[in-house]
Motif scaffolding. Structure first.
Motif, PDB file in Angstrom:
ATOM      1  N   ALA A  73      -5.201  -1.442   5.326  1.00 19.13           N
ATOM      2  CA  ALA A  73      -6.162  -1.605   6.423  1.00 19.13           C
ATOM      3  C   ALA A  73      -5.820  -0.624   7.545  1.00 19.13           C
ATOM      4  CB  ALA A  73      -6.128  -3.037   6.932  1.00 19.13           C
ATOM      5  N   HIS A  88       3.039  -6.870   4.370  1.00 18.94           N
ATOM      6  CA  HIS A  88       1.689  -6.374   4.681  1.00 18.94           C
ATOM      7  C   HIS A  88       1.330  -6.626   6.136  1.00 18.94           C
ATOM      8  CE1 HIS A  88       0.017  -5.635   0.539  1.00 18.94           C
ATOM      9  NE2 HIS A  88       1.155  -6.251   0.257  1.00 18.94           N
ATOM     10  N   ASN A 136      -3.840 -16.346  -4.858  1.00 18.30           N
ATOM     11  CA  ASN A 136      -3.809 -15.746  -6.191  1.00 18.30           C
ATOM     12  C   ASN A 136      -3.601 -14.229  -6.066  1.00 18.30           C
ATOM     13  OD1 ASN A 136      -4.090 -15.700  -9.010  1.00 18.30           O
ATOM     14  ND2 ASN A 136      -6.270 -15.193  -8.834  1.00 18.30           N
ATOM     15  N   PHE A 137      -2.509 -13.845  -5.411  1.00 18.22           N
ATOM     16  CA  PHE A 137      -2.231 -12.431  -5.190  1.00 18.22           C
ATOM     17  C   PHE A 137      -1.516 -11.852  -6.408  1.00 18.22           C
ATOM     18  CE2 PHE A 137      -2.117 -12.757  -0.251  1.00 18.22           C
ATOM     19  CZ  PHE A 137      -3.505 -12.795  -0.251  1.00 18.22           C
ATOM     20  N   TYR A 138      -1.896 -10.626  -6.738  1.00 18.13           N
ATOM     21  CA  TYR A 138      -1.378 -10.012  -7.963  1.00 18.13           C
ATOM     22  C   TYR A 138       0.152  -9.999  -8.014  1.00 18.13           C
ATOM     23  CZ  TYR A 138      -1.172  -7.129 -12.109  1.00 18.13           C
ATOM     24  OH  TYR A 138      -0.915  -6.692 -13.384  1.00 18.13           O
ATOM     25  N   LEU A 169       4.531 -13.081   0.191  1.00 17.22           N
ATOM     26  CA  LEU A 169       3.858 -11.921   0.778  1.00 17.22           C
ATOM     27  C   LEU A 169       3.613 -12.245   2.251  1.00 17.22           C
ATOM     28  CD1 LEU A 169       1.043  -9.758  -0.731  1.00 17.22           C
ATOM     29  CD2 LEU A 169       0.812 -10.598   1.622  1.00 17.22           C
ATOM     30  N   SER A 223      -5.573   2.787 -11.144  1.00 18.25           N
ATOM     31  CA  SER A 223      -6.302   1.528 -11.063  1.00 18.25           C
ATOM     32  C   SER A 223      -5.454   0.522 -10.293  1.00 18.25           C
ATOM     33  CB  SER A 223      -6.595   0.993 -12.461  1.00 18.25           C
ATOM     34  OG  SER A 223      -5.450   0.352 -12.980  1.00 18.25           O
ATOM     35  N   ALA A 224      -6.130  -0.486  -9.757  1.00 16.66           N
ATOM     36  CA  ALA A 224      -5.426  -1.487  -8.956  1.00 16.66           C
ATOM     37  C   ALA A 224      -4.341  -2.181  -9.761  1.00 16.66           C
ATOM     38  CB  ALA A 224      -6.438  -2.504  -8.423  1.00 16.66           C
ATOM     39  N   VAL A 225      -4.657  -2.486 -11.004  1.00 13.59           N
ATOM     40  CA  VAL A 225      -3.681  -3.194 -11.834  1.00 13.59           C
ATOM     41  C   VAL A 225      -2.464  -2.308 -12.118  1.00 13.59           C
ATOM     42  CG1 VAL A 225      -3.273  -4.065 -14.174  1.00 13.59           C
ATOM     43  CG2 VAL A 225      -5.231  -4.890 -12.863  1.00 13.59           C
ATOM     44  N   GLN A 226      -2.703  -1.031 -12.415  1.00 19.47           N
ATOM     45  CA  GLN A 226      -1.578  -0.120 -12.644  1.00 19.47           C
ATOM     46  C   GLN A 226      -0.660  -0.064 -11.421  1.00 19.47           C
ATOM     47  OE1 GLN A 226      -3.920   3.354 -13.578  1.00 19.47           O
ATOM     48  NE2 GLN A 226      -3.291   3.325 -15.722  1.00 19.47           N
ATOM     49  N   HIS A 231       0.825  -1.211   0.000  1.00 21.27           N
ATOM     50  CA  HIS A 231       0.000   0.000   0.000  1.00 21.27           C
ATOM     51  C   HIS A 231       0.864   1.269   0.000  1.00 21.27           C
ATOM     52  CE1 HIS A 231      -3.174  -2.930   0.735  1.00 21.27           C
ATOM     53  NE2 HIS A 231      -2.370  -3.441   1.647  1.00 21.27           N
ATOM     54  N   LYS A 288       1.607 -13.521  -8.397  1.00 22.71           N
ATOM     55  CA  LYS A 288       1.297 -14.161  -9.674  1.00 22.71           C
ATOM     56  C   LYS A 288       2.121 -13.574 -10.822  1.00 22.71           C
ATOM     57  CE  LYS A 288      -2.706 -15.004 -12.661  1.00 22.71           C
ATOM     58  NZ  LYS A 288      -4.169 -14.828 -12.767  1.00 22.71           N
ATOM     59  N   HIS A 289       2.327 -12.259 -10.792  1.00 24.28           N
ATOM     60  CA  HIS A 289       2.917 -11.589 -11.948  1.00 24.28           C
ATOM     61  C   HIS A 289       4.426 -11.367 -11.857  1.00 24.28           C
ATOM     62  CE1 HIS A 289      -0.982 -10.896 -13.921  1.00 24.28           C
ATOM     63  NE2 HIS A 289      -1.440 -10.823 -12.687  1.00 24.28           N
ATOM     64  N   LEU A 305      -0.409  -2.197  -8.784  1.00 29.28           N
ATOM     65  CA  LEU A 305       0.234  -3.465  -8.422  1.00 29.28           C
ATOM     66  C   LEU A 305       1.272  -3.869  -9.463  1.00 29.28           C
ATOM     67  CD1 LEU A 305      -2.896  -5.338  -7.015  1.00 29.28           C
ATOM     68  CD2 LEU A 305      -1.010  -4.329  -5.705  1.00 29.28           C
ATOM     69  N   GLU A 354      -1.951   0.486   7.879  1.00 33.24           N
ATOM     70  CA  GLU A 354      -1.100  -0.591   7.347  1.00 33.24           C
ATOM     71  C   GLU A 354       0.079  -0.035   6.549  1.00 33.24           C
ATOM     72  OE1 GLU A 354      -3.181  -3.306   4.756  1.00 33.24           O
ATOM     73  OE2 GLU A 354      -1.380  -4.481   4.352  1.00 33.24           O
TER      74      GLU A 354
END
Ligand SMILES: [Zn+2]
Lengths: 301, 194
Positions: free
Chosen positions: A129, A200, A249-251, A262, A175-178, A122, A254-255, A180, A137
């Motif tokens: 959070a 985290h 399946n965390f971004y 994490l 955006s979330a994808v941008q 974050h 995965k990528h 992450l 967080e």
């Protein structure tokens, strides 16, 4: 550091402040210190930050503030009896502080030469959070990540952080994808990244949920190994509820193409653990645990 | 909205009768009409069928999942869904919004969130559309996110014809709920939290 004493046979006790692990207390029972009103003496900060003098319950006391926990150093106090002090009927008390360098670096030496990307979860427009007392967080993850950074760098690793201040990695309110993907990119575009670690603090609807957990990506056996070592070290150090490791399946897991994990240090939504997450000594303990695990990971490689 | 509901209800009558009428519930409408001569798209026939099968149409047994108190596993609970107005998919997710009964775990979907629609396409991909209050009022970290997504996904994929679940907010694909899970692809049944 040396303290000039007015009497030849002063009694003294050197101990860690039981209330604050970052202070050494040098107590002279039954002795009064003359100039307690003077400002604390500031030291260069690498081994000790400052010395302050007080008189309490009939004892004089020098409080030595340290930039780390006292149990990571060797310390001793002894009287230097030289010709000069004998002549003047005074003595000099020496306090030596040295880092337990040998112990620390031996347990972490396997990190040397490796490239590690640390991702403080974050940040900026995303607070992550928020605990019942308002602890965010994003601030906890950054504080712990910085400590991990320092330890690893001191032991010869190359460490890259996805962020070093309170900001979005991509842009505010992206955006979330941008956002992450920007973190993933730090791992991908850094040359020879060996591992990617995202830090985290957890949160759940029920305030009673508690404990430590580490995630890895399903198909990555190296990621699973890393996660299991980190989980093991964190739980051993903190004694918190061991929620184990899990595939998710965390971004960012995965990528990233390199082994990744994490960590969820503890639950910020749990009142007790929120307090821990905000405490410097807990952050330091978890950071050290993570670094020991990383070293074990490379050792076993 | 009213129109969509009516259409969904009509579709549901056909599929329910079909399920009751044959054991292979692949959900293929053409096949159902072929195998079960009683079903036609004729409105009159449908209405007759509706009255005779009223009990079957209104009640569907389903399993819903709420997270446990510590956010580690989902607890399965049996429900009889009333499908008089909603289809079983919508009815099942509505149960999740209503929250658990005692001993069934805890509620995980924010109270403020509104469920706009649930649909299932011919490939078995369910789309669950919430309003923006879902994201705005969601306070979970990794565990909260896994439990909410898992609760919805595992409830819907418990219908054998549903293979995966896509999450939408105000009709737009949701990429992540709170910055951990990758929701850009339909989520398959999350077995590791059952
Ligand atoms: Zn987080």
């Amino acid at each position: 550091m040396e303290f000039k004493l007015g009497s030849k046979d002063s009694q003294y006790i050197l101990q860690v402040n039981p209330q604050n692990k970052k202070e050494l207390l040098l107590t002279f029972p039954g002795t009064k210190i003359k100039n307690t009103s003077q400002r604390p003496i500031t030291l260069d900060g690498s081994l000790a930050k400052s010395v302050k003098f007080t008189n309490e319950n009939g004892s004089g006391r020098a409080v030595v503030s340290l930039p780390y926990d006292a149990d990571t150093v060797n310390y001793k106090a002894y009287i230097i009896n030289n010709a000069d002090s004998r002549r003047r009927n005074s003595s000099v008390l020496a306090v030596d502080i040295s880092k337990k360098a040998a112990v620390l670096s031996r347990s972490l030496q396997a990190v040397a030469g490796h490239v590690i990307v640390i991702d403080p979860g974050h940040g900026g427009s995303d607070s992550g959070a928020v605990g019942p007392d308002g602890i965010m967080e994003k601030n906890v993850t950054l504080a712990v990540a910085k400590k991990v950074y320092n330890i690893l760098v001191n032991n010869g690793a190359t460490v890259i952080m996805t962020r070093t201040v309170d900001k979005d990695v991509y842009a505010p309110n992206a955006s979330a994808v941008q956002e992450l993907q920007a973190r993933v990119n730090v791992g991908e575009y850094t040359k020879n990244t060996d591992i990617f670690l995202s830090v985290h603090a957890n949160s759940f609807t029920s305030p009673s949920a508690n404990g430590t957990e580490t995630y890895y990506y399903q198909s990555s056996s190296q990621g699973e190994k890393l996660a299991s070592l980190i989980q093991d070290e964190m739980v051993k150090s903190s004694g918190l509820n061991d929620r184990g490791i899990a595939a998710a399946n965390f971004y960012v897991l995965k990528h990233t193409s390199m082994p990744s994990a994490l960590v969820e240090l503890a639950f910020i939504s749990n009142y007790r653990e929120e307090g821990l997450l905000n405490a410097d000594d807990f952050q330091e303990m978890m950071a050290e645990a993570i670094c020991r695990a990383i070293s074990r990971y490379f050792q076993a490689d | 909205m009213e129109r969509i509901r009516t259409i969904l209800a009509a579709f549901f009558i056909i599929s329910t009768v079909f399920i009751a009428g044959c054991s292979d519930n692949s959900g293929n409408k053409a096949q159902s009409e072929q195998q079960n001569g009683q079903i036609t798209t004729n409105d009159q026939a449908k209405n007759e069928k509706e009255s005779s099968d009223k009990k079957n149409i209104k009640q569907v047994k389903a399993t819903v999942y709420f997270p446990d108190e510590n956010g580690q596993k989902l607890i399965a609970s049996d429900r009889t869904l009333n499908t008089e107005v909603d289809d079983k998919y919508l009815a099942a997710v509505k149960v999740l919004l209503q929250g658990p009964k005692k001993g069934e775990g805890i509620a995980v979907i924010p109270k403020q969130a509104k469920l706009l629609a649930v649909s299932v396409d011919k490939n078995g991909i369910a789309s669950v559309n919430f309003d923006n209050a879902l994201v705005k009022n969601f306070s979970g970290g990794s565990t909260g996110e896994i439990m909410l997504v898992g609760s919805v996904t595992d409830t819907l994929t418990n219908f054998p014809e549903v293979k995966a679940v896509r999450f939408l907010v105000d009709g737009k694909p949701l990429e992540t709920l709170s910055g951990h899970l990758d929701l850009t692809e339909p989520v398959k049944r999350m077995k590791n939290i059952l």
